[in-house]
Design an enzyme around this catalytic site. Structure first.
Site, PDB file in Angstrom:
ATOM      1  N   GLY A 133       0.798  -1.223   0.000  1.00 50.37           N
ATOM      2  CA  GLY A 133       0.000   0.000   0.000  1.00 50.37           C
ATOM      3  C   GLY A 133       0.829   1.270   0.000  1.00 50.37           C
ATOM      4  O   GLY A 133       0.418   2.286   0.556  1.00 50.37           O
ATOM      5  N   LYS A 182       6.396  -9.730  13.810  1.00 52.04           N
ATOM      6  CA  LYS A 182       7.857  -9.801  13.722  1.00 52.04           C
ATOM      7  C   LYS A 182       8.456  -8.524  13.123  1.00 52.04           C
ATOM      8  O   LYS A 182       7.973  -8.012  12.116  1.00 52.04           O
ATOM      9  CB  LYS A 182       8.268 -10.999  12.863  1.00 52.04           C
ATOM     10  CG  LYS A 182       7.728 -12.334  13.348  1.00 52.04           C
ATOM     11  CD  LYS A 182       8.097 -12.669  14.785  1.00 52.04           C
ATOM     12  CE  LYS A 182       9.528 -13.122  14.970  1.00 52.04           C
ATOM     13  NZ  LYS A 182       9.818 -13.381  16.409  1.00 52.04           N
ATOM     14  N   THR A 183       9.536  -8.059  13.753  1.00 57.61           N
ATOM     15  CA  THR A 183      10.158  -6.818  13.281  1.00 57.61           C
ATOM     16  C   THR A 183      11.411  -7.052  12.437  1.00 57.61           C
ATOM     17  O   THR A 183      11.942  -6.120  11.844  1.00 57.61           O
ATOM     18  CB  THR A 183      10.580  -5.907  14.465  1.00 57.61           C
ATOM     19  OG1 THR A 183      11.531  -6.612  15.243  1.00 57.61           O
ATOM     20  CG2 THR A 183       9.413  -5.506  15.325  1.00 57.61           C
ATOM     21  N   THR A 192      11.785  -5.688   8.892  1.00 59.82           N
ATOM     22  CA  THR A 192      11.866  -4.229   8.927  1.00 59.82           C
ATOM     23  C   THR A 192      13.286  -3.786   9.282  1.00 59.82           C
ATOM     24  O   THR A 192      13.848  -2.880   8.672  1.00 59.82           O
ATOM     25  CB  THR A 192      10.856  -3.666   9.947  1.00 59.82           C
ATOM     26  OG1 THR A 192       9.564  -4.015   9.491  1.00 59.82           O
ATOM     27  CG2 THR A 192      10.952  -2.167  10.092  1.00 59.82           C
ATOM     28  N   CYS A 203     -16.562   2.097 -22.506  1.00 58.59           N
ATOM     29  CA  CYS A 203     -15.681   1.934 -23.664  1.00 58.59           C
ATOM     30  C   CYS A 203     -16.049   0.682 -24.452  1.00 58.59           C
ATOM     31  O   CYS A 203     -16.975   0.695 -25.256  1.00 58.59           O
ATOM     32  CB  CYS A 203     -14.225   1.939 -23.189  1.00 58.59           C
ATOM     33  SG  CYS A 203     -13.089   2.334 -24.520  1.00 58.59           S
ATOM     34  N   HIS A 259     -13.779   6.683 -20.300  1.00 57.21           N
ATOM     35  CA  HIS A 259     -13.588   5.957 -19.035  1.00 57.21           C
ATOM     36  C   HIS A 259     -13.827   6.931 -17.884  1.00 57.21           C
ATOM     37  O   HIS A 259     -12.861   7.439 -17.299  1.00 57.21           O
ATOM     38  CB  HIS A 259     -12.167   5.397 -18.952  1.00 57.21           C
ATOM     39  CG  HIS A 259     -11.917   4.243 -19.856  1.00 57.21           C
ATOM     40  ND1 HIS A 259     -12.317   2.960 -19.551  1.00 57.21           N
ATOM     41  CD2 HIS A 259     -11.327   4.165 -21.066  1.00 57.21           C
ATOM     42  CE1 HIS A 259     -11.976   2.137 -20.530  1.00 57.21           C
ATOM     43  NE2 HIS A 259     -11.376   2.851 -21.461  1.00 57.21           N
ATOM     44  N   GLU A 311     -14.431   6.422 -15.024  1.00 57.71           N
ATOM     45  CA  GLU A 311     -13.830   5.952 -13.761  1.00 57.71           C
ATOM     46  C   GLU A 311     -12.479   6.622 -13.493  1.00 57.71           C
ATOM     47  O   GLU A 311     -12.005   6.645 -12.369  1.00 57.71           O
ATOM     48  CB  GLU A 311     -13.690   4.423 -13.757  1.00 57.71           C
ATOM     49  CG  GLU A 311     -12.688   3.834 -14.752  1.00 57.71           C
ATOM     50  CD  GLU A 311     -13.292   3.541 -16.126  1.00 57.71           C
ATOM     51  OE1 GLU A 311     -14.296   4.181 -16.483  1.00 57.71           O
ATOM     52  OE2 GLU A 311     -12.728   2.694 -16.849  1.00 57.71           O
TER      53      GLU A 311
HETATM   54  N1  GLN Z   1     -11.132  -2.573 -27.684  1.00 53.90           N
HETATM   55  C1  GLN Z   1     -11.848  -1.362 -27.811  1.00 53.90           C
HETATM   56  C2  GLN Z   1     -11.086  -0.323 -28.607  1.00 53.90           C
HETATM   57  O1  GLN Z   1      -9.896  -0.425 -28.767  1.00 53.90           O
HETATM   58  C3  GLN Z   1     -12.219  -0.801 -26.453  1.00 53.90           C
HETATM   59  C4  GLN Z   1     -11.051  -0.364 -25.647  1.00 53.90           C
HETATM   60  C5  GLN Z   1     -11.399  -0.141 -24.198  1.00 53.90           C
HETATM   61  O2  GLN Z   1     -12.390  -0.629 -23.697  1.00 53.90           O
HETATM   62  N2  GLN Z   1     -10.572   0.569 -23.463  1.00 53.90           N
HETATM   63  O3  GLN Z   1     -11.645   0.619 -29.102  1.00 53.90           O
END
Ligand code: GLN
Length: 566
Positions: free
Chosen positions: A16, A186-187, A190, A381, A536, A538
């Protein structure tokens, strides 16, 4: 004077470090400093674009079109700012620059050597990425003791020599295992990591101790003795329920103040964690739960399910969950084995980004099922391209409709290369041929997508962003939003009219400067929530500023859930 916080990992990877770096960056930002973070990846790949997601987790896409390490995603989600691609430095970039320069004769006959030329280039890139910031975090990938790390640590020591120790702080992140047969933390690993770091001339100022449980006094004392570091700088970082708790936990140990003291700077303002704490609380005490099916491909390696391959989607769902007090459970279903009837037990379906033929038909059947059964759907996408193929086949009756990524000879190539992509691919081979990074999508008022973005304030925000012409496209006299992309194929402009007549509403479009219309968002008005995007979203969802598309999806999934269980 610029201040650097260098984060190195001991013992093992995957503890992390990225999230810890992001958390510390957020803390420093809360104290009123202009803060950014740099990720150093010691591998020889130029960037993460050609890395297999099952091996390295997700490929993160920056607004300026970089395909890079997923840790940059954590930085953005925590800091709430756009981080450019130059903040990811790889060994591949360093060596390539030095060798290219040598080929151009720019070293004027000198012998080009590991020292000084490699660390010089590293320093140059760190400085470039630091411009405009006051406190810069540098996360060094890998683990101390790796050969690959050495040039980077050497370069950082060089920076320290030039600007003074008071301006460079070292944080070591280690892991303290609790072996089951001993049942005791356990250290030793580290201690060894500290020793290896010291061999590089670096004494950690602060040690963050990751582990399954909090650090107790005995262990803290041991590390204090062996590392010769005062105990207040040995910080406990136990496992948490949600990543977003980490900065709050660090602040409970006053980590921010301790860092500022060591860097000899004073707080500019008092941190305000109220909203952040409220959201973390929502995640820990949700009022409802939803179950989302994700049908993807990069699912299992050996006996492990790799969640990192879709980390930004998981996080985007978590952000929306936090804002709506909903726990979002995600089941990863394998497209090839899917029995679509199972989808009845879910509150929504996501088809994430993807490439290639495998799993295509399975995903398509899943989309058909949720379209016909009114189950909320979000296509990202590849997910949008599949939704369009599905619609062409089953609503327009074009049984053969396909993406040319799957079938190059189809009579109905409803998803196809855009022409200049074909040329690019021809010229460049595979790397660097995608449409990458942020592009504007002009939204049609009155659509669901428009209302989601409007409600979130993103339209007003995005329209103020400085965006180069080619990313803005032709101004279409409509409000626009900016989302990131990573794809080669597009909805084929030839079939748009037919698809629209059959009921698809393309609620967001982009027109290239040479006049090619690209469909960015689609929705089906007769469906409770059937939304897909070529982008995307996200990649632009932050803890404090969730993605409008995901917010809408989670809201509808929750409605279905309540309806289903009432
Ligand atoms: N394979 C698809 C393209 O190249 C979608 C790509 C994706 O989902 N990032 O357009």
């Amino acid at each position: 004077m610029r201040k650097y916080i260098v984060i190195v990992g001991g013992v093992m990877s995957g503890v992390g470090k990225g999230v810890a770096t992001a958390s510390i960056a957020r803390i420093i930002q809360e104290y009123g400093y202009k803060t950014t973070a740099i990720k150093i990846d010691p591998y020889l790949n130029y960037d993460a674009g050609t890395l297999r997601p099952t091996e390295h987790g997700e490929v993160w896409v920056t607004f300026d079109g970089g395909e890079i390490d997923q840790d940059l995603g954590h930085y953005e989600r925590f800091l709430g700012t756009n981080i450019p691609k130059r903040n990811n430095i790889t060994s591949g970039q360093i060596y390539k620059t030095v060798i290219d320069r040598e080929r151009r004769g720019e070293y004027l006959g000198q012998t080009v050597q590991f020292i000084p030329h490699i660390p010089e280039e590293i320093k140059r890139r760190i400085e470039e990425a630091s411009e405009g910031y006051e406190v810069i975090l540098i996360e060094v990938g890998g683990t101390v003791g790796d050969y690959e790390n050495i040039p980077f640590l050497f370069a950082i020591k060089g920076i320290e020599r030039e600007i003074g120790k008071e301006n460079v702080l070292y944080i070591l992140i280690t892991y303290l295992p609790v072996p089951r047969h001993i049942g005791e933390m356990k250290t030793k690993p580290t201690q060894q990591a500290i020793k290896m770091l010291q061999e590089m001339g670096i004494i950690p100022d602060i040690i963050l101790c990751r582990g399954p449980t909090p650090l107790d006094d005995v262990r803290r004392h041991k590390i204090e003795l062996y590392a010769n570091i005062k105990r207040e700088y040995v910080i406990s970082a136990p496992d948490v329920d949600t990543l977003y708790e980490i900065p709050l936990n660090f602040e409970r140990e006053q980590l921010g103040r301790k860092i500022l003291d060591k860097l000899q700077i004073a707080p500019r303002k008092l941190p305000d964690w109220n909203e952040w704490e409220h959201l973390v609380n929502n995640l820990k005490h949700p009022e409802a739960e939803i179950h989302i099916a994700m049908v993807g491909k990069y699912i299992e390696i050996g006996t492990f399910k790799l969640k990192d391959a879709y980390i930004s989607i998981n996080e985007a769902l978590e952000h929306s969950g936090a804002h709506q007090k909903v726990k979002v459970n995600i089941d990863w279903l394998d497209a090839d084995k899917l029995n679509v009837e199972e989808l009845q037990n879910y509150d929504g379906l996501i088809i994430p980004g993807g490439f290639g033929i495998r799993g295509f038909e399975g995903k398509l059947r899943a989309v058909q099922y949720v379209r016909e059964h009114g189950i909320p759907f979000l296509g990202l996408c590849w997910g949008m391209q599949i939704a369009v193929v599905e619609y062409a086949r089953h609503v327009l009756g074009w049984q053969e409709a396909n993406s040319t990524e799957v079938d190059q000879t189809t009579r109905y190539p409803v998803v196809d290369f855009i022409p200049n992509q074909r040329e690019l691919l021809h010229e460049k081979g595979y790397g660097g041929t995608m449409r990458l990074g942020a592009y504007a999508a002009y939204l049609k008022p009155g659509t669901l997508i428009y209302s989601l973005y409007k409600e979130s304030g993103r339209i007003d925000h995005d329209m103020r962003l400085p965006l180069p012409m080619e990313r803005l496209g032709k101004p279409l006299n409509l409000p626009y939003v900016v989302e990131r992309h990573r794809h080669r194929y597009e909805i084929n402009p030839t079939f748009i009219k037919d698809l629209e007549r059959a009921g698809i509403v393309f609620s967001g479009v982009h027109e290239t400067l040479d006049g090619i219309p690209l469909m960015e968002f689609m929705e089906l008005p007769d469906h409770p929530f059937f939304v897909a995007t070529q982008a995307h979203p996200e990649f632009h969802s932050r803890f404090m500023e969730p993605s409008p598309v995901f917010m809408g999806f989670v809201r509808k999934a929750l409605e279905r859930r309540l309806h289903r269980t009432s």
